[in-house]
Design a protein around this motif. Structure first.
Motif, PDB file in Angstrom:
ATOM      1  N   LEU A   4      41.971  -0.462 -22.211  1.00 37.15           N
ATOM      2  CA  LEU A   4      42.161  -0.965 -23.565  1.00 37.15           C
ATOM      3  C   LEU A   4      41.070  -0.436 -24.501  1.00 37.15           C
ATOM      4  N   ILE A   5      39.847  -0.300 -23.981  1.00 37.13           N
ATOM      5  CA  ILE A   5      38.748   0.234 -24.801  1.00 37.13           C
ATOM      6  C   ILE A   5      38.986   1.716 -25.101  1.00 37.13           C
ATOM      7  N   GLU A   6      39.492   2.436 -24.109  1.00 35.77           N
ATOM      8  CA  GLU A   6      39.656   3.875 -24.273  1.00 35.77           C
ATOM      9  C   GLU A   6      40.838   4.218 -25.182  1.00 35.77           C
ATOM     10  N   GLU A   7      41.939   3.488 -25.047  1.00 34.66           N
ATOM     11  CA  GLU A   7      43.131   3.782 -25.851  1.00 34.66           C
ATOM     12  C   GLU A   7      43.660   2.478 -26.464  1.00 34.66           C
ATOM     13  N   PRO A   8      42.956   1.945 -27.452  1.00 34.45           N
ATOM     14  CA  PRO A   8      43.412   0.692 -28.064  1.00 34.45           C
ATOM     15  C   PRO A   8      44.460   0.969 -29.142  1.00 34.45           C
ATOM     16  N   PRO A   9      45.139  -0.077 -29.587  1.00 33.66           N
ATOM     17  CA  PRO A   9      46.009   0.085 -30.767  1.00 33.66           C
ATOM     18  C   PRO A   9      45.160   0.493 -31.971  1.00 33.66           C
ATOM     19  N   PRO A  10      45.743   1.172 -32.934  1.00 37.32           N
ATOM     20  CA  PRO A  10      44.947   1.692 -34.067  1.00 37.32           C
ATOM     21  C   PRO A  10      44.298   0.601 -34.911  1.00 37.32           C
ATOM     22  N   HIS A  11      44.777  -0.622 -34.831  1.00 35.95           N
ATOM     23  CA  HIS A  11      44.205  -1.693 -35.652  1.00 35.95           C
ATOM     24  C   HIS A  11      43.131  -2.496 -34.907  1.00 35.95           C
ATOM     25  N   LEU A  12      42.727  -2.081 -33.689  1.00 36.05           N
ATOM     26  CA  LEU A  12      41.812  -2.884 -32.856  1.00 36.05           C
ATOM     27  C   LEU A  12      40.422  -2.256 -32.800  1.00 36.05           C
ATOM     28  N   VAL A  13      39.387  -3.089 -32.987  1.00 34.64           N
ATOM     29  CA  VAL A  13      37.980  -2.663 -32.872  1.00 34.64           C
ATOM     30  C   VAL A  13      37.243  -3.677 -32.001  1.00 34.64           C
ATOM     31  N   PHE A  14      36.505  -3.180 -31.000  1.00 31.60           N
ATOM     32  CA  PHE A  14      35.665  -4.027 -30.155  1.00 31.60           C
ATOM     33  C   PHE A  14      34.204  -3.857 -30.572  1.00 31.60           C
ATOM     34  N   VAL A  15      33.475  -4.982 -30.593  1.00 38.01           N
ATOM     35  CA  VAL A  15      32.018  -4.943 -30.779  1.00 38.01           C
ATOM     36  C   VAL A  15      31.406  -5.780 -29.661  1.00 38.01           C
ATOM     37  N   PHE A  16      30.702  -5.114 -28.740  1.00 29.35           N
ATOM     38  CA  PHE A  16      30.042  -5.801 -27.625  1.00 29.35           C
ATOM     39  C   PHE A  16      28.564  -5.968 -27.972  1.00 29.35           C
TER      40      PHE A  16
END
Length: 544
Positions: A140-152
């Protein structure tokens, strides 16, 4: 009412202090439409990682955005600031760390944002996710939907899997400098109408140890305790910290070699309720600042709470020798070790002050090295013990009338060498250090057999630079071996290492002495000495 650290979180990139590199990179990414799918914010606690993640979410979802300057007034910005936005989901990975929680995320990410352009997931304490949870997130991190952003966000970057780090842009947050912390505290104090002098703010900032949240929380507590009128004594009382004047005074007493004054002042601080453990730690930090000033030639900005204190620090760094600073730090480290084991730091602190102000009272190897270094740096040497007066030979008896030849004059004794600048030495000090320091020094020089036979001897007399060693009447064999030039040379070199003086050795038999009660081992006999000589020097017996 919200705590000050929550009320005064930075709400835009312009309000962030001390993280210029992170702000510049994220601003450029937003401005050039190069926002990535996953970011990893790492750094010590209280340095603004979660606040930066929220600012990034505002920039992406602002009604005017994506923009580097969110207006802060639109519905999306207000909802993100209040923590009620449906497009910004904050999770605590310390409590939601399993694979089931990650599956729930995977099921929801397909949903489109409600009002913004991006759905932002902020995972705090991300290093506590299990390996299975991380593995479930990898795709999911490598190929997420275009509207998704992760901040760890994490305080321990080393615990994040390398495969995850390779899929994220990593930003390491730095601890703020002292002046940056003071700037933030001053802004908050002015906004909250808290009366506080700059010196008090500097003490609060130093207590935060590089964490904005800790420093602001301390200011919040002080404002409540003092009715918004914070003073330096109030800060010292709350923090249990040591006033700068006390640290300067202790070092001044060390400079003056005032042992009694130093011990009296420690007693005074203890009677005033000062935490001596905190005194030890603050004194070590003060000595660190002195060391930096000595080697850098200038006191660091964070070294003192005012310009006057910095000037005094520079002056004290010139007065206190480098060897003394290093020696005192080593001695105080013993007090720190005792505190870690639950001991009282008072006695190690007092012993440290005694040893550094009266180094001649300590015959340890470290103390001797300290005294020799002081002598090399030009410190005034101790007055050497005067050499014993040469004994004037008695005039020869008048020859008999029938004796024609005159007797030869008796040769004058050679003058006893005196080591110029060597520290004063007494026989009692040598007797105390004989088994504890001198014999181990002989062993370190490879003289294990020599040290074994010298255990039968004891220092009996010190006249000038001539040391008399006595063996028991039954130790004639040991005495003969000790007189060997090789063994005597090893002992002389070891004594020089310990005392700093080149002593002449005289060996003899004395009266029988009682063995100490604590000695359990029998003295080494002739056979044992011969075995040690064979093992150490690869010697063999010769047949006569």
């Amino acid at each position: 009412m919200a705590a000050l650290y929550r009320k005064h979180r930075p709400q835009s990139f312009a309000e962030v202090v001390g993280q210029e590199a992170v702000v510049r990179t994220l601003s450029n990414a937003i401005g050039t439409d190069a926002v990535r799918q996953a970011y990893l914010f790492a750094g010590p606690r209280g340095t603004g990682k979660t606040s930066m993640a929220r600012i990034l979410a505002k920039c992406l979802n602002c009604a005017q955005g994506p923009t580097t300057t969110p207006d802060g007034t639109c519905h999306a910005c207000l909802a993100i600031a209040a923590g009620t936005s449906l497009d910004v989901i904050e999770m605590d990975a310390a409590s939601q760390r399993g694979i089931d929680d990650i599956r729930e995320i995977r099921d929801r990410v397909v949903l489109q944002p409600v009002e913004g352009q991006y759905k932002v997931y902020i995972l705090d304490e991300a290093h506590q996710l299990t390996d299975a949870a991380w593995n479930a997130l990898l795709k999911l991190i490598e190929e997420p939907p275009p509207h998704l952003v992760f901040v760890f966000c994490t305080t321990d970057l080393s615990k994040v899997l390398p495969t995850v780090r390779s899929r994220c842009q990593t930003f390491v947050f730095q601890r703020p400098r002292l002046q940056e912390l003071v700037t933030v505290l001053r802004q908050i104090a002015d906004a909250e109408k808290i009366e506080v002098p700059d010196q008090a703010l500097a003490l609060v900032a130093r207590s935060g140890r590089g964490a904005y949240r800790d420093a602001v929380s301390t200011l919040d507590q002080l404002a409540s305790a003092t009715g918004s009128k914070v003073t330096v004594p109030a800060v010292l009382e709350l923090l249990g910290a040591v006033e700068e004047e006390a640290l300067f005074r202790i070092c001044d007493l060390v400079i003056d070699r005032d042992t009694a004054g130093a011990l009296t002042y420690v007693e005074e601080l203890s009677d005033r309720g000062q935490d001596l453990g905190r005194l030890v730690l603050d004194l070590i930090e003060h000595l660190r600042q002195l060391m930096l000033a000595q080697h850098l030639g200038e006191a660091p900005e964070a070294a003192a709470t005012s310009e006057e204190a910095r000037e005094r620090l520079r002056a004290q760094a010139n007065q206190l020798g480098e060897a003394t600073v290093l020696r005192l730090v080593d001695l105080l480290a013993v007090a720190v070790d005792d505190m870690r084991q639950g001991g009282d730091p008072r006695l190690p602190l007092e012993l440290a002050l005694v040893k550094v102000t009266r180094p001649a009272s300590d015959l340890s190897r470290e103390s001797v090295a300290f005294r020799l270094e002081r002598l090399e740096q030009g410190a005034p040497p101790a007055v050497p013990a005067p050499a014993p007066p040469a004994r004037v030979p008695e005039p020869p008896a008048e020859p008999e009338p029938e004796a024609a030849a005159e007797p030869e004059p008796a040769p004058e004794p050679a003058p006893v060498p005196v080591t110029v600048g060597a520290p004063a030495l007494e026989i009692s000090q040598l007797q105390e250090a004989w088994a504890r320091t001198v014999l181990p020094a002989v062993e370190e020089r490879g003289g294990i057999p020599t040290a074994s036979l010298l255990r039968e001897a004891h220092p009996a007399e010190l006249s000038g630079d001539t040391l008399t060693l006595e063996f028991p009447p039954s130790a004639q064999f040991h005495l003969d071996l000790a007189r060997d030039p090789k063994n005597a040379g090893l002992l002389a070199d070891a004594l020089y290492d310990v005392t700093g003086r080149r002593l002449e050795l005289v060996f003899g038999l004395g009266e029988a002495r009682e063995a100490p009660a604590a000695a359990d081992e029998e003295p080494a006999g002739e056979e044992r000495i011969l075995e040690l000589l064979k093992e150490t020097f690869d010697a063999r017996e010769r047949e006569s």
